[in-house]
Design an enzyme around this catalytic site. Structure first.
Site, PDB file in Angstrom:
ATOM      1  N   GLY A   1      45.452  24.226  29.724  1.00 46.20           N
ATOM      2  CA  GLY A   1      44.710  24.610  28.491  1.00 46.20           C
ATOM      3  C   GLY A   1      45.324  24.155  27.358  1.00 46.20           C
ATOM      4  CB  CYS A   2      47.666  21.405  26.510  1.00 46.40           C
ATOM      5  SG  CYS A   2      46.505  19.864  26.978  1.00 46.40           S
TER       6      CYS A   2
END
Length: 278
Positions: free
Chosen positions: A110-111
């Site tokens: 989820g960067c």
């Protein structure tokens, strides 16, 4: 159907102090969250299944998919056996603009940077935070960070999630949003503030995580003039905060923190050594 619970209880064999015992622990849930716009998938993030409407709205704002929440005409949460789909429908102009720059983001952490087709998008110039004369007392900022921990309800139970919160000197802390992904927590905070009609321009964003460049970029998108984080920043995050006009405080501990950029917004105690403003 995927559970909507934010945590579950798991058994464990604990070995501590040379002793072994059977026990159980509350563990934070992590699910796949698909963000779709006008029927097309845009991003798949792994995150905590809470405050997902906030997440959808906040992600749309901090990723510059929309400029205002009103450009999202509707939002719907659709659970399925694999996770949750956050379905959003955009107004005509915004939908056309998104289609023109369509890109896929898919990654396990989820960067917010995975799958970007252009390096320019990853290193985009940050939004400029409006100049404000407001300055905050150093001890008040430290007190805000110290007051955040008891408000992290999910982390108190699991000890495995990040938090992002907004602090105002007259109102205090709130809202607070938590997620296994630090970027997700900040997006949820952005969405919660948009839903409440609150501006970030006269307060401070608090983070329990380290500060990487995209955290600064997202804070700049919502106009936060001050960012305080528990852990250290990266060099690029510092340069980006400098460029955006954000006062960046990091490595916040019980005894203080470091001020890395635009120090004019922090009123240090009178016994502090003289310093040059950034």
């Amino acid at each position: 159907m995927m559970t909507a619970s934010t945590f579950t209880r798991h058994r464990e064999i604990a070995w501590r102090g040379g002793q072994t015992r059977s026990t159980s622990r509350l563990i934070a849930e992590e699910i796949a969250i698909a963000l779709t716009y006008n029927g097309s998938a845009h991003a798949i993030m792994m995150g905590t299944p809470s405050d997902l409407e906030d997440f959808g709205i906040g992600f749309s704002l901090t990723e510059a998919i929309v400029e205002r929440m009103s450009e999202i005409s509707s939002i719907e949460l659709v659970p399925n056996e694999l996770g949750v789909e956050v379905r959003m429908w955009l107004e005509g102009d915004r939908a056309a603009s998104l289609a023109a720059r369509r890109r896929a983001i898919s990654g396990p952490v989820g960067c917010g940077l995975c799958g970007i087709e252009s390096l320019e998008q990853a290193c985009r110039a940050p939004s400029q935070v409006a100049g404000r004369s407001t300055a905050f007392h150093a001890r008040d900022l430290l007190g805000a960070m110290q007051a955040l921990s008891p408000l992290q309800v999910l982390n108190q139970q699991t000890r495995s999630v990040h938090a992002a919160a907004f602090w105002h000197p007259r109102i205090g802390i709130g809202p607070v949003r938590e997620d296994v992904g630090r970027h997700n927590a900040l997006d949820k905070l952005a969405g919660a503030m948009a839903l409440e009609g609150r501006s970030a321009e006269d307060g401070v964003v608090l983070l329990t995580s380290r500060v990487s460049v995209e955290m600064v970029q997202k804070a700049a998108m919502i106009g936060a003039p001050v960012l305080v984080a528990m852990s250290a920043p990266t060099a690029l995050a510092i340069r980006t905060a400098e460029e955006a006009g954000i006062t960046l405080l990091a490595i916040a501990r019980d005894d203080g923190y470091g001020v890395f950029t635009h120090t004019r917004r922090v009123l240090l105690p009178e016994d502090a050594a003289p310093r040059a403003d950034a």
